[in-house]
Design an enzyme around this catalytic site. Structure first.
Site, short mmCIF file in Angstrom:
data_model
loop_
_atom_site.label_atom_id
_atom_site.label_comp_id
_atom_site.label_asym_id
_atom_site.label_seq_id
_atom_site.Cartn_x
_atom_site.Cartn_y
_atom_site.Cartn_z
CB SER A 174 1.48 -3.70 -7.60
OG SER A 174 2.04 -3.65 -8.89
CG HIS A 205 0.99 -3.95 -3.13
ND1 HIS A 205 -0.30 -3.81 -3.61
CD2 HIS A 205 1.72 -2.99 -3.76
CE1 HIS A 205 -0.34 -2.83 -4.48
NE2 HIS A 205 0.87 -2.31 -4.59
CD GLU A 220 -3.23 -5.95 -1.94
OE1 GLU A 220 -4.38 -6.26 -2.27
OE2 GLU A 220 -2.44 -5.37 -2.72
CG ASN A 258 -2.85 -2.66 -8.15
OD1 ASN A 258 -3.24 -1.50 -8.23
ND2 ASN A 258 -1.63 -2.96 -7.78
#
Length: 289
Positions: free
Chosen positions: A126, A147, A159, A197
């Site tokens: 992540s 991800h 992702e 993130n």
């Protein structure tokens, strides 16, 4: 890489790590007709992972999303494995172990030796650099970031992250696979935290700052963000769901990788992790479970 490989779907998927994310990815792939090898070094983790998959499939049946026959067929598509050597037959791997760069590099070095030369090696990291993970292999052009959001069988996004040496063909193959799982793809360059993130974790970190400074109670902070910004879950509850150790790890990647003090992990978040209050998975985080 040959044109036949580009865009091809995996015949056998290998998933490393039978925790919440790995088990969820394995379940998702099995529900979409893929044969899966789910590997973990721990028998207990494998047992918990397979049990969690079975319970999750049962919930899908109760909701009427899938039939009992489909749930049974999906479960039977997943073979638990202790030995990574069993991945000699896979043509696509998704690694989903904890956010530790050295551990991931060790795993990718082993995968490079064990798997077929043309196999795609993907990481569910992540936040950690795909370029550095790929550097542990002799095939960095076949390493890509995938991800998945938590929980993988439900969340719609994957992702995709391109490392410095990721080939167009490998990226296309990962994208084709994600879409075959029914996911929408967003594409990110290999920067700390990627897209999701990079934006989400500073918000969670700032919610801990607000809590530490007494701006509001956990319930008020979460209610304010949930109802005031139309989010399905408040940031502190979400942090507990993700795991406070994972949140802290990502904030440290952002802080170290970008060098900006605005990414400094909140001291209260650090204290919670030091206390072993990691969230829902340990029964105590910001909230009690």
């Amino acid at each position: 890489m040959s044109k036949a490989i580009a865009g091809a779907l995996p015949k056998i998927l290998g998933v490393i790590g039978a925790g919440q994310m790995g088990a969820g990815i394995a379940q998702l792939a099995a529900m979409n007709g893929f044969r899966v090898l789910l590997q973990d070094v721990s028998d207990d983790a494998l047992s918990r992972g397979m049990s969690g998959i079975e319970k999750s499939l049962s919930r899908f049946v109760k909701k009427g999303t899938i039939s009992e026959e489909a749930a049974k067929a999906s479960f039977e598509q997943i073979a638990p494995k202790r030995d990574l050597e069993s991945f000699a037959e896979v043509d696509f791997v998704v690694e989903a172990v904890k956010e530790c760069e050295t551990l991931k590099q060790d795993i990718f070095g082993s995968l490079d030796r064990i798997t077929r030369p043309e196999a795609i090696l993907a990481s569910n990291t992540s936040s950690i650099s795909i370029t550095r993970i790929a550097n542990a292999t002799s095939r960095p052009e076949l390493v890509v970031g995938m991800h998945f959001m938590n929980p993988p069988p439900i969340m719609k996004l994957v992702e995709l992250i391109r490392g410095m040496q990721t080939s167009d063909e490998a990226f296309l193959r990962a994208e084709t696979f994600a879409e075959a799982l029914g996911k929408t793809v967003c594409r990110s360059e290999d920067r700390p935290g990627f897209i999701v993130n990079r934006i989400l974790m500073p918000m969670i970190n700032e919610s801990f700052v607000a809590l530490m400074e007494g701006v509001g109670t956990p319930e008020d902070i979460d209610a304010g963000m949930k109802l005031g910004t139309n989010q399905p879950m408040g940031p502190l509850a979400l942090a507990d769901f993700i795991g406070l150790d994972t949140c802290l790890s990502i904030m440290r990647v952002l802080h170290d990788g970008l060098g900006d003090t605005k990414y400094r992990p909140c001291p209260l978040l650090v204290q919670y992790v030091d206390a072993g209050w990691l969230g829902k998975k340990t029964g105590r985080g910001v909230y009690h479970y």
